[in-house]
Design a protein around this motif. Structure first.
Motif, short mmCIF file in Angstrom:
data_model
loop_
_atom_site.label_atom_id
_atom_site.label_comp_id
_atom_site.label_asym_id
_atom_site.label_seq_id
_atom_site.Cartn_x
_atom_site.Cartn_y
_atom_site.Cartn_z
N UNK A 39 0.96 -0.72 0.06
CA UNK A 39 -0.35 -0.04 0.54
C UNK A 39 1.18 1.07 0.19
N UNK A 40 1.59 1.53 0.95
CA UNK A 40 3.26 2.74 0.81
C UNK A 40 3.32 2.44 -0.33
N UNK A 41 3.62 1.34 -1.39
CA UNK A 41 4.28 1.94 -2.25
C UNK A 41 3.26 2.13 -3.61
N UNK A 42 2.53 1.56 -3.23
CA UNK A 42 1.05 2.00 -4.43
C UNK A 42 0.64 3.64 -4.10
N UNK A 43 0.82 3.96 -2.91
CA UNK A 43 0.24 5.76 -2.30
C UNK A 43 1.71 6.30 -3.05
N UNK A 44 3.00 6.33 -2.55
CA UNK A 44 4.38 6.77 -3.57
C UNK A 44 4.03 6.73 -5.04
N UNK A 45 3.77 5.25 -5.83
CA UNK A 45 3.43 5.70 -6.83
C UNK A 45 1.99 7.07 -7.36
N UNK A 93 -9.70 17.60 -17.49
CA UNK A 93 -8.66 16.74 -17.82
C UNK A 93 -7.95 16.55 -16.48
N UNK A 94 -7.50 17.17 -16.19
CA UNK A 94 -6.03 17.93 -14.43
C UNK A 94 -7.26 17.14 -13.34
N UNK A 95 -8.39 18.71 -13.24
CA UNK A 95 -8.93 17.90 -11.96
C UNK A 95 -10.20 16.84 -11.82
N UNK A 96 -10.10 16.06 -12.89
CA UNK A 96 -10.97 15.25 -12.67
C UNK A 96 -9.68 13.62 -12.44
N UNK A 97 -8.56 14.14 -13.13
CA UNK A 97 -7.27 12.82 -12.68
C UNK A 97 -6.90 12.97 -11.46
N UNK A 98 -6.17 13.81 -10.81
CA UNK A 98 -6.66 14.78 -9.70
C UNK A 98 -7.63 14.32 -8.78
N UNK A 99 -8.44 14.63 -9.13
CA UNK A 99 -9.17 13.92 -7.88
C UNK A 99 -9.62 12.96 -7.85
N UNK A 100 -9.56 11.50 -9.20
CA UNK A 100 -9.42 11.11 -8.59
C UNK A 100 -8.76 9.91 -8.37
N UNK A 101 -6.85 10.74 -8.77
CA UNK A 101 -5.44 10.00 -7.52
C UNK A 101 -6.12 10.39 -6.19
N UNK A 102 -6.16 11.49 -5.77
CA UNK A 102 -6.21 11.57 -4.25
C UNK A 102 -7.15 10.93 -3.57
N UNK A 103 -8.24 10.89 -4.58
CA UNK A 103 -9.28 9.87 -4.00
C UNK A 103 -9.19 7.83 -3.85
N UNK A 104 -7.87 8.07 -4.53
CA UNK A 104 -7.07 6.84 -4.59
C UNK A 104 -6.50 6.35 -3.37
N UNK A 105 -5.87 7.61 -3.14
CA UNK A 105 -4.77 7.31 -1.82
C UNK A 105 -5.69 7.63 -0.67
N UNK A 106 -6.27 8.16 -0.36
CA UNK A 106 -7.25 8.07 0.68
C UNK A 106 -7.91 6.59 1.35
N UNK A 107 -8.59 6.23 -0.20
CA UNK A 107 -9.09 4.81 0.10
C UNK A 107 -7.50 4.20 0.78
N UNK A 108 -6.11 4.46 0.04
CA UNK A 108 -4.92 3.17 0.27
C UNK A 108 -4.72 3.61 1.92
N UNK A 109 -4.91 4.65 2.01
CA UNK A 109 -4.50 5.34 3.91
C UNK A 109 -5.41 4.70 4.83
N UNK A 110 -6.54 4.64 4.46
CA UNK A 110 -8.26 4.07 5.27
C UNK A 110 -7.40 1.93 5.70
N UNK A 111 -6.83 1.91 3.94
CA UNK A 111 -7.06 0.16 4.18
C UNK A 111 -5.56 -0.13 4.96
#
Length: 342
Positions: free
Chosen positions: A261-267, A289-307
């Motif tokens: 998970x830490x490796x995925x967060x760094x990526x 597109x930048x706003x959409x992709x950035x939002x998706x990446x931040x959401x993924x990072x939050x999920x990884x932090x929670x997991x």
């Protein structure tokens, strides 16, 4: 002139008998069973024909995992040439094969004076004639290691073989080592005291011994076919069995996943930085597109932090739990111990 050498006194008949009894070695075979009396009846006849070292007492302990079917009359009146005793260790409730093995080993350690213990399944798929090979390997290696029968050839269906292949690869991925053995094994008596304090064998016998770092050897033994009846293990029990073996390394598996998970967060952070650089310093891409992709990446990072947080709490909680110790706690599950023959 020196004194004459005295010849040693001759042993009396009683002394010879005492010496013979002292030299005899005891082999106990522990077999967990649940409603599998038909296969067990045939297995005992095969065990009675195995080749064992001369002067070895052979005893069988059947761990009855709270069977609902009565012991058949033909089994209780079965005659044996080589087996000295067949005893039933009746449990108070159904525990499953792995825990039944843990109870059986703990009982043997506490109540029996033996030199070897063999653990094998009661359906006949663990070939009893391989016991001679296990004993020979143990003698050649100094009787100081557990000898596991490695499944060099399986006799199950292609579906089972495929699922077992997936399980082995998943085990290797999560734990970092292969597993190719089951319950069939030989334990020298002096290692039994080490095995019965391994809390992990309550979940999975062979995986628990792997984790304990007790020395062991694996020898190739082809898997035989079931002697009678239908297999008791369905898809659900097979998956449960596999997860139990992996759960023995729960803290290691959790740590590996946490590091992943830490490796995925760094990526993801690197990708987010790359998106921001492209958005600020270039005119590439579609508007928004930048706003959409950035939002998706931040959401993924939050999920990884929670997991990752959940896994961290699970790892910490398991480290603080008091574990069941088989040799200490087995007596709570034993209902009765009696000879097979009335």
């Amino acid at each position: 002139m020196g004194l004459p050498k005295l010849s040693p006194p001759k042993q009396s008949l009683n002394q010879s008998l005492i010496t013979d009894l002292t030299d005899r070695r005891n082999l106990v075979i522990v077999i967990p069973s649940f409603n599998d009396w038909e296969a067990l009846e045939k297995l005992l006849l095969l065990i009675d024909e195995i080749i064992i070292p001369q002067g070895t007492n052979l005893e069988v302990v059947i761990v009855d995992d709270y069977s609902t079917m009565p012991i058949p009359h033909s089994l209780t009146h079965q005659e044996h040439r080589q087996i000295r005793a067949v005893n039933i260790l009746r449990l108070r409730r159904n525990l499953g094969h792995q825990r039944a093995i843990a109870v059986g080993l703990s009982y043997v350690y506490s109540h029996s004076d033996c030199d070897w213990v063999v653990v094998m399944d009661g359906d006949g798929e663990d070939n009893p004639f391989a016991i001679e090979h296990l004993l020979n390997v143990s003698d050649k290696t100094g009787n100081n290691k557990i000898i596991f029968a490695k499944r060099s050839k399986r006799s199950e269906s292609y579906t089972f073989k495929f699922l077992y292949f997936i399980y082995k690869k998943l085990y290797l991925l999560l734990i970092g080592k292969e597993i190719s053995v089951g319950n069939f094994s030989l334990l020298p008596a002096y290692l039994l005291k080490n095995v019965v304090v391994i809390s992990e064998i309550w979940n999975h016998y062979s995986s628990g011994i792997y984790r304990s770092r007790i020395p062991y050897i694996e020898v190739d033994v082809p898997r035989a076919k079931r002697l009678a009846g239908q297999p008791k293990m369905n898809l659900v029990s097979l998956v449960t069995h596999g997860l139990s073996s992996i759960a023995v390394y729960g803290d290691i598996v959790g740590t590996r996943i946490l590091l992943s998970i830490v490796v995925l967060l760094v990526i993801l952070l690197l990708l987010l930085g790359l998106v921001l650089l492209i958005r600020v310093f270039t005119d590439w891409g579609i508007p928004g597109w930048a706003t959409y992709v950035s939002g998706l990446l931040v959401l993924s990072m939050l999920q990884l932090v929670l997991i990752g947080t959940v896994f961290s709490l699970i790892i910490l909680s398991t480290r603080n739990q008091s574990n069941l110790i088989p040799v200490r706690d087995y007596k709570y599950y034993v209902d009765d111990f009696f000879p097979l023959k009335p």
